[in-house]
Design an enzyme around this catalytic site. Structure first.
Site, PDB file in Angstrom:
ATOM      1  CB  SER A   1       9.843 -47.495  76.225  1.00  0.00           C
ATOM      2  OG  SER A   1      10.602 -46.697  77.104  1.00  0.00           O
TER       3      SER A   1
ATOM      4  CG  HIS B   1       7.455 -51.036  74.532  1.00  0.00           C
ATOM      5  ND1 HIS B   1       7.521 -50.061  73.558  1.00  0.00           N
ATOM      6  CD2 HIS B   1       7.162 -50.389  75.696  1.00  0.00           C
ATOM      7  CE1 HIS B   1       7.287 -48.892  74.115  1.00  0.00           C
ATOM      8  NE2 HIS B   1       7.063 -49.056  75.401  1.00  0.00           N
TER       9      HIS B   1
ATOM     10  CD  GLU C   1       7.367 -50.629  69.713  1.00  0.00           C
ATOM     11  OE1 GLU C   1       7.673 -50.114  68.632  1.00  0.00           O
ATOM     12  OE2 GLU C   1       7.829 -50.240  70.807  1.00  0.00           O
TER      13      GLU C   1
ATOM     14  CG  ASN D   1       9.150 -44.457  73.232  1.00  0.00           C
ATOM     15  OD1 ASN D   1       8.243 -43.640  73.322  1.00  0.00           O
ATOM     16  ND2 ASN D   1       9.245 -45.473  74.061  1.00  0.00           N
TER      17      ASN D   1
END
Length: 282
Positions: A119, A140, A152, A190
């Site tokens: 992540s 991800h 992702e 993130n």
């Protein structure tokens, strides 16, 4: 190359969710972890989550049986040698992921794509540890994997267009929505989310508001389905700390400094829901 058999390294929260989704989509899955007890716990979790899908009439009981039958739990990484695609889903620490990628590069056939569910960690760095950097990519998934639609898809500097297209198409076959992202600390999700959670922790540490009050502000004022501190507990405080440190090291900006309260809570073993205590008790 046709993908029929998928290897997943790591049977924790993300790994068992990824195994669930692949097996439910008809793929043979080799789920690998270092201890049998981790695998048993993962299979139990997958079974419970499949039961929920049966109860909601999303799948039939025989679909659950078939999906579980497609998952082969192993402790020897050598058993991944006949996989057509591998996803690493280990803990969010570069050293651990690096060791796995070196090993998978040695074990897997040269044409096999190696994906990471990281992540935040650089795909380019992981790819450089292998003899196939053009076949290394980020994939991800989001927790809970069977529910969340986003994936992702992260290109490293050397990731080929062929590899990207194969993983993008694979995500669609899993009934997920792939979003292309270039390699940078924290990617998009993130890089934006973790500073928000971190700032919510500062608000608590500085006595601005209680965790309950912070969460209510975001649920009622911003229509978030759960507040940032509940989400922190759900993700795991240790995971959040690891990601904040990746952001701080990778971007070099003091705004990514982990909240001292977060560090203290992780040191105390208060990791959130999985440990029974975080910003809330469970």
């Amino acid at each position: 190359m046709e993908i029929r058999r998928v290897g997943i390294v790591g049977a924790g929260t993300m790994g068992n969710g990824i195994a669930h989704v692949f097996a439910g989509s008809g793929y043979e899955v080799v789920l690998c972890d270092v201890e049998q007890r981790f695998l048993e716990r993962a299979l139990a979790t997958i079974g419970k989550n499949l039961d929920r899908e049966v109860a909601k009439n999303k799948i039939k009981p025989e679909d659950k049986t078939a999906a579980l039958g497609r998952i082969h739990a192993v402790t020897e990484r050598a058993r991944l040698a006949d996989c057509d695609f591998v996803v690493e889903a280990a803990t969010e620490k570069f050293e651990i992921k690096a060791e796995i990628f070196r090993d998978m590069d040695r074990i897997c056939r040269a044409e096999v794509v190696l994906a990471s569910n990281t992540s935040s960690i650089s795909i380019t760095r992981l790819a450089a540890l292998t003899q196939r950097p053009e076949k290394v990519i980020g994939m991800h998934f989001f927790n809970p994997v069977p529910v969340m639609k986003l994936v992702e898809v992260i290109r490293g500097l050397a990731t080929s267009q062929e590899t990207f297209e194969a993983v993008r198409d694979l995500a669609v076959k899993l009934q997920k929505t792939p979003v292309e992202v270039n390699d940078a600390p924290g990617f998009v999700s993130n890089r934006v989310l973790m500073p928000l959670l971190n700032e919510a922790m500062y608000a608590v540490m500085e006595g601005v508001a209680t965790p309950e009050a912070v969460d209510e502000v975001f649920k009622l004022g911003m229509a978030h389905p759960m507040g940032p501190l509940t989400l922190t507990d759900f993700i795991g405080l240790d995971v959040c700390l690891d990601i904040m440190r990746v952001l701080q090291d990778g971007l070099g900006d003091p705004k990514y400094r982990p909240c001292p309260l977060l560090i203290k809570m992780v040191d105390a073993g208060w990791l959130g829901k999985k440990s029974g205590r975080g910003f809330y008790r469970y």
